[in-house]
Motif scaffolding. Structure first.
Motif, PDB file in Angstrom:
ATOM      1  N   TYR A  70       0.839  -1.191   0.000  1.00 14.50           N
ATOM      2  CA  TYR A  70       0.000   0.000   0.000  1.00 14.50           C
ATOM      3  C   TYR A  70       0.878   1.246   0.000  1.00 14.50           C
ATOM      4  N   ASN A  83       1.254   4.231  -2.676  1.00 16.70           N
ATOM      5  CA  ASN A  83       1.036   5.625  -2.287  1.00 16.70           C
ATOM      6  C   ASN A  83       2.271   6.469  -2.529  1.00 16.70           C
ATOM      7  N   ASN A 121      -3.832   9.567   1.452  1.00 20.74           N
ATOM      8  CA  ASN A 121      -3.479   8.149   1.420  1.00 20.74           C
ATOM      9  C   ASN A 121      -2.284   7.814   2.298  1.00 20.74           C
ATOM     10  N   LEU A 149      -5.795  10.657  -7.246  1.00 22.72           N
ATOM     11  CA  LEU A 149      -5.456   9.318  -6.753  1.00 22.72           C
ATOM     12  C   LEU A 149      -5.079   9.363  -5.272  1.00 22.72           C
ATOM     13  N   THR A 209      -7.362   7.009  -2.971  1.00 26.34           N
ATOM     14  CA  THR A 209      -6.801   5.866  -2.257  1.00 26.34           C
ATOM     15  C   THR A 209      -6.761   6.115  -0.758  1.00 26.34           C
ATOM     16  N   PRO A 234      -9.687   3.161   1.697  1.00 25.11           N
ATOM     17  CA  PRO A 234      -8.661   2.131   1.875  1.00 25.11           C
ATOM     18  C   PRO A 234      -9.240   0.732   1.799  1.00 25.11           C
ATOM     19  N   VAL A 291      -9.113  -0.358  -1.777  1.00 27.62           N
ATOM     20  CA  VAL A 291      -7.736  -0.700  -2.141  1.00 27.62           C
ATOM     21  C   VAL A 291      -7.390  -2.062  -1.572  1.00 27.62           C
TER      22      VAL A 291
END
Lengths: 323, 148, 644, 191
Positions: free
Chosen positions: C341, C345, C400, C478, C482, C486, C489
């Motif tokens: 993740y 990011n 994010n 984005l 994101t 979460p 994602v």
């Protein structure tokens, strides 16, 4: 519909906006009176900070030439919103928070950061050189208290999780911490956490920006620092944020170390809570204010990264070895 | 109602910004002593601020010297409305013993409207408190006028 | 299996490589045509990779493609293979999105430069090689792609030769980077000598995991680890990145930080979890986590001292990659999820930040934090974009960065708890601190570039054109998306990728034919499988934050009656009144300019000894850096040989 | 640190040492405090000494001639100009100026700071007019007096104006001797 109403109640009345403002005004007024009394002065009326807030609301708001209008005006408001949001995470009454998740402590840590960052960005957007110096000091102060704060946070989570293993996913949950305390007594009674509690007591004034640690807003040296260009309504919101932050930090200490107590009657609980907050205000903010002169910024950093961090670390290690 | 509350608190929380326009420091010290335990102006809500942006009452001490004149004028302009100007001690109103000096471009009245004056060389703190208390009344009045 | 889909990985790679060659032919005659070809090829690559999303991520298929149809015979894989599992596709997505954005940005950003055909050719080759690396199922192919990647990246770093230090930075990158490439090559050779195959799946199957490994394999692991570590610019290699980033064009900085370092991360994950399957051994865990944590902390403190916008970003870039590597070393599903993740990011927000830095450079011609200032007046949209990126990298909710950092804290804390290990707790503290320090240095950039006062020389600066803002907006959106969702994602990207790592037999079988893994009793995987639950749900309290903010805004701004508002909020009109000057003790406004690049002296004063050591250490001499690299290789080999 | 803490805590239970002023009467100033100036015009004799000694020139005098020949004299003391040095009071031979203990010199208008007093200076009584006979009589009387003087003194009649008086040689010698004796005495003293 009902849920919406409940949420609105949480948000606007208890433990949200109104309650926060009320407590913030009372505690900060109390603080000013106590400091005055310790200096053998009479001190302002209890609602003095409320008058200050109202007065600022009525003043002209000047937007300086070098300022970026939008950021300048809205940074304080966003910061205040973030602060109110923190209060919704604190289970001050019977372990029930208006909103709770499994990551409360980290969220609170970052929201507190957000509050400070909003101040800094606003100061930065005002274009004043004094504000530039102020925000740099605020940032250094933040780095200073962040280490002990994180250590305290970890030792508390470690303590509450360690005794119920495999409950691992809810590590940073305040509700969990509250429940643990309800079962095992408040954390301040566990001797291994007493250093952490002490460290947290030291963290509170720096986080709030109270006198011996208010390096960022030194009136005489750097002309109010971050607030050098602020006037009128945004200033009022900053002042309100400052007041509410006092309450939020006291409440956070209450939840972390003195939680779990409940007499069963909500009214009595609230009274006890208010009294504890007042006591904490006296211990952590009024007393150092009356006794100490303002630190230099290097001194703040040194103090927090040595003494206070050491206290918190002792707790962490003790808790880690299951004591 | 909100506006009325603001009107009332205008007089209850006056913040002071102090400008030294070439003063000998006598008045400045007395102004600080107003906040000491004995006189305790904080019980009336007074507070010394570090920036003109947050000030309600501007206290000017000293004869206006040439060096400080431009800075004084600039700083006075930066104070938001409503504001009250208080002259502290004899110097700002007349120049006192410096009267007629080539380095003086006073009196203060020449540059701004002075709302309240307190005379003395230096004034006693009680006199300053009285002057500031009078200034808060003017502040409240100005606020009401501004609202209309 | 859908045979049509099987061609997509190779098509994606080839569209980039072919695009590179066609561009070099066409663009000599018409730059517009060249641009069109480049845009077409990156869009095609993005399209092909997106098309693979459904079968791989949602349906959990593993797509293999054998070049020339050379499929394995009698259990031995000889042909070149592309094998796309969810992990590969995850990184493939990151790569193609970053490439797409970078290419869009380049069109306007590079329009002042000459030799553009070369730029696009190299750019597309770089993109193709990176995509080839992450999709490859063959270790030697990985090496080839690393080489292409390194050399194109070096060439692109030095693309603007007029910049001071461009050639120097490129040379350092070349010299020390080849150390890493050599490491990978040696590792591959040793591995081949032991296992007699280069196919990733077959190596994974043949790796003697349970019955103790040989010293040669341990050395091979050490070489491969340090090789991929070099590509991720881990701790002793971090000065390279700083030198390269500071001089490279911003679109290439995006590629280096967002894409090339991800190759290193991908390599380390592949290496420890699938090839050697030793991520759960304490030594490897300490090694990986240790390197990550040190990079994370050292680089963030180094960023404090920088006076160049992009150098500062470069150090942060490595610091963030350090986060990723740290949690990858924890060998838990949560840690891996957090790492992936954060890797994603990082590409998004660091790309955004590099692009804003590029925008500033494009409009002002400077990256010097001491000279810039007050650009928010002239470039408000770029400022907004920068603030989004800065808030993301500092981990401020609701962007994010917070979501992934939260998972990182959770993962390190849980690791400390489960293994009862103080080291992981220290890493957790270190991660939290690094986050604050990151915030501090972005406050510094905000203050010294975008806010503060506008110097005279920049009064005529204009906002960047829409063609440059659009790519930045893509990344900014984005960032927010994101961060806000979460759980999405988690479901659609992280969980498939982590379960792909956890399921080695499936990976082996997909390449070598069903039943191959079972025959050789390949273990299930180094981490307990799924699911990576335990996300936090930001939307609920985000709504609260929003409503509170609105309420307060209403009170604050509209508290006074509307018709008289102009009396209360006064803003500068036509008149040049001193009222609107900054308060600087009554001095004139021109004297109130204060430089902001050395903001945190209070902090630096206390750490002066540490900074003095660091200052001497980062000598800028390529010999020194090579020496550090060699020392790191020696250290890793020593650890591997003695303990594995 | 600890002494400060204990002091602060004990202060908490003591009465504040603040004076009640804005609520009640202002407290008395210290003895010999030099506050607002008090001017008593009835004592003033218009000698102007105070104006001469005033360093900040805080004192102005206004003289208005009245029809009957009297002068109306106004002394104005500007408190915003005064340094309260008490010199005017010291020099005032009639003690018309005193500095009181009133320190509350606060106001919004310039007039609030002025201390002034007015008195009227009577013109001297008009002289009676003489008749020519009287004048002649007075002249005669004066001449007679002169003559009497000259006769009594035995001195040479006054020389006409513009000429040096003539001394006899004896007189000159006498004066010389006296001067020398003086010189000798001075030299002795010095020696």
């Amino acid at each position: 519909m009902n849920i919406l109403l409940y949420n609105l109640f949480y948000l606007l009345v208890f433990p949200g906006l109104l309650f926060c403002i009320l407590m913030g005004v009372l505690l900060s007024g109390l603080d000013r009176i106590l400091v005055a009394r310790m200096q053998r002065r009479v001190g302002p009326p209890l609602l003095q900070n409320w008058y200050d807030f109202l007065k600022c609301m009525g003043k002209e708001t000047i937007i300086p030439r070098h300022a970026r209008r939008t950021v300048y005006l809205f940074a304080p408001v966003v910061g205040f919103g973030a602060l109110i949001t923190i209060s919704l995470f604190l289970p001050v009454l019977n372990g029930k928070a208006a909103f709770s998740g499994n990551s409360d402590l980290v969220v609170i840590l970052y929201l507190l950061t957000l509050v400070s960052v909003c101040g800094m960005v606003g100061a930065s957007a005002s274009g004043s050189p004094f504000a530039g110096v102020g925000l740099s000091r605020e940032m250094v102060a933040m780095i200073s208290y962040e280490l002990p704060f994180v250590l305290v946070m970890l030792s508390v989570s470690l303590k509450t999780v360690a005794l119920n293993p495999m409950g691992a996913p809810l590590t940073f949950s305040l509700t969990e911490i509250w429940n643990y305390q309800a079962a095992h007594g408040p954390l301040i009674c566990h001797w291994s956490l007493i250093p952490a509690a002490l460290a947290m007591l030291f963290v509170i004034p720096c986080e709030v920006g109270m006198h011996p640690f208010d390096v960022a807003e030194a009136e005489t040296e750097i002309c109010e620092g971050m607030l050098a260009e602020y006037s009128g309504k945004p200033l009022a919101v900053y002042k309100l944020t400052h007041m509410v932050k006092m309450y939020v930090m006291c409440a956070l200490f209450y939840v972390l170390f003195l939680g779990g107590l409940s007499t069963g009657m909500a009214a009595v609980d609230v009274v006890i809570f208010v009294l504890v907050c007042a006591l904490l205000t006296f211990l952590t903010m009024s007393l150092p204010h009356a006794v100490c002169a303002r630190f230099k910024v290097e001194q703040v950093f040194q103090f927090y990264w040595t003494w206070v961090a050491a206290l918190a670390l002792v707790s962490l290690v003790l808790v880690f070895f299951g004591l | 109602m909100f506006e009325k509350m603001i009107d009332k608190s205008m007089a209850k929380s006056p913040w002071i910004f102090h400008i030294n326009a070439g003063s000998c420091n006598g008045c400045d010290i007395e102004l600080v002593s107003v906040l000491t335990p004995r006189y305790d102006a904080e019980r009336l809500g007074f507070r010394l601020t570090g920036t003109p942006r947050q000030a309600d009452i501007v206290v000017v001490s000293g004869p206006v010297t040439l060096q400080s004149r431009d800075r004084l004028i600039r700083t006075l302009e930066q104070v938001p409305q409503p504001r009250v100007v208080v002259s502290l001690g004899s110097c700002p109103r007349s120049g006192n013993v410096f009267k007629g000096s080539y380095a003086i471009d006073g009196p203060l009245e020449k540059w701004t409207h002075v709302d309240v004056s307190v005379a003395g060389c230096t004034p006693k703190p009680e006199a300053i408190v009285a002057a500031l208390a009078q200034a808060t009344q003017i502040l409240e009045q100005k606020r009401k006028e501004m609202r209309k | 299996m859908n045979t049509f889909m099987q061609n997509f990985p190779i098509l994606a790679i080839m569209s980039l490589f072919l695009g590179a060659f066609i561009t070099s032919l066409v663009a000599r005659h018409s730059q517009k045509a060249g641009n069109f070809i480049s845009a077409l090829s990156v869009t095609l690559a993005l399209g092909f990779i997106l098309a693979l999303f459904k079968p791989v991520m949602l349906d959990g298929q593993i797509i293999t493609y054998w070049l020339g149809g050379w499929e394995p015979v009698a259990g031995w894989a000889i042909g070149i293979c592309l094998e796309v599992d969810a992990l590969s596709l995850f990184f493939g997505l990151i790569v193609t999105v970053a490439v797409f954005v970078s290419c869009l940005y380049s069109f306007t950003y590079m329009n002042h430069d000459d030799a553009l055909p070369n730029y696009y050719t190299l750019f597309l080759m770089l993109s193709g090689s990176v995509l080839g690396l992450v999709l490859s199922g063959d270790l030697f192919n990985v090496f080839v792609m690393i080489e292409i990647m390194t050399f194109t990246a070096v060439a692109l770093t030095a693309f603007r030769t007029s910049y001071e230090g461009a050639l120097e930075g490129a040379f350092k990158y070349l010299a020390v980077g080849s150390l890493g490439s050599t490491g990978v090559l040696v590792g591959i050779a040793l591995l081949y000598s032991q296992l007699h195959t280069l196919n990733l799946a077959q190596i994974a199957a043949l790796m003697p995991v349970t019955q103790g490994s040989s010293v040669v394999l341990a050395i091979a692991f050490g070489f491969l680890f340090i090789g991929f570590g070099t590509k991720a610019f881990l701790f002793p290699f971090h000065p390279l990145a700083a030198d390269a980033h500071a001089v490279a064009p911003a679109s290439i900085s995006l590629m280096i930080s967002g894409v090339l370092t991800k190759c290193g991360v991908y390599g380390i994950i592949r290496l420890t979890y699938i090839l050697f399957q030793n991520a759960n051994r304490p030594v490897v865990s300490y090694l990986v986590t240790g390197f990550g944590a040190v990079s994370m902390f050292v680089c963030v403190t180094m960023a404090f001292n920088q006076h160049n916008f992009k150098r500062l970003l470069a150090f942060h870039s490595i610091s963030q990659v350090g986060y990723v590597i740290t949690v990858v070393g924890l060998s838990s599903a949560l840690g891996l999820g957090a790492g992936l993740y954060h890797a994603m990011n990082h590409t998004i927000f660091k790309g955004l930040l590099f692009l804003t830095a590029g925008a500033v450079q494009h409009q002002t011609g400077s990256l010097d934090l001491d000279r810039l200032g007050g650009l928010s007046k002239r470039m408000p949209k770029t400022t907004a974009l920068f603030l989004i990126g800065a808030a993301s990298i500092s981990g401020l909710p609701p962007f994010n960065g917070f979501a992934s950092k939260w998972m990182i804290y959770q993962a390190t804390f849980n690791a400390g708890l489960l293994h009862h290990n103080l080291f992981y707790l220290a890493v957790c503290v270190c991660a939290l601190l690094t986050s604050v320090l990151t915030l501090a240095s972005f406050i510094k950039v905000t203050q010294s570039v975008f806010f503060g006062q506008l110097p005279k020389e920049y009064e005529q600066v204009e906002e960047v054109p829409l063609a440059m803002r659009l790519p930045m907006w893509i990344l900014a959106v984005l960032c927010v998306v994101t961060g806000l969702f979460p759980s999405l994602v988690q479901t659609y990207l992280l969980t498939p990728a982590v379960s792909a790592i956890a399921n080695i037999p499936a990976y082996v079988d997909a390449a070598m034919g069903a039943g191959y893994a079972a025959d050789r009793s390949v273990p299930g995987g180094v981490i307990a499988s799924l699911p990576v639950t335990n996300t936090w749900t930001p939307t609920a309290w985000l709504a609260l934050l929003f409503s509170v903010t609105c309420a307060v805004a209403i009170v604050a701004i509209l508290g006074s009656p509307k018709d008289r508002q102009h009396e209360y909020i006064s803003q500068m009109g036509e008149e040049e009144s001193a009222k609107y000057d900054s308060f600087f003790s009554g001095e004139q406004a021109v004297y109130s300019q204060v430089g902001g690049s050395d903001l945190f002296w209070g902090f630096k004063h206390n750490w002066r000894k540490y900074f003095a050591v660091m200052h001497n250490w980062h000598s800028g001499i390529v010999n020194d850096y090579t020496l550090y690299g060699v020392a790191a290789i020696a250290f890793v080999l020593l650890v591997c040989v003695t303990t594995l | 640190m600890l002494p400060y803490v204990t002091k602060a805590l004990s202060n908490l239970f003591k009465k504040p040492s603040t004076e009640a002023f804005p609520a009640g009467e202002p407290p008395k100033a210290a003895p010999h405090y030099r506050g607002r100036l008090h001017y008593d015009p009835t004592l003033c004799i218009n000698c102007g000494m105070c104006m001469r000694v005033c360093a900040p020139q805080a004192i102005t005098r206004e003289i208005v001639k009245l029809e009957n020949g009297d002068q109306q004299i106004t002394f104005t003391y500007d408190m915003t100009s005064c340094t309260f040095c008490n010199t005017c009071s010291d020099f005032c031979s009639k003690k018309a100026i005193t500095l009181t203990e009133d320190y509350m010199i606060v106001g919004t208008k310039p007039e609030d700071f002025l201390v002034s007093g007015t008195f009227i200076k009577k013109a001297p009584p008009p002289k009676p007019k003489l008749t020519p006979e009287q004048i002649a009589e007075m002249k005669e009387k004066a001449e007679a007096a002169k003559a009497a003087k000259a006769a009594a003194g035995g001195v040479a009649p006054a020389a006409p104006a513009g000429e040096k008086p003539k001394f006899t040689p004896e007189q000159i010698a006498e004066m010389k001797a006296a001067a020398e004796a003086k010189k000798a005495a001075a030299a002795k003293q010095e020696g």
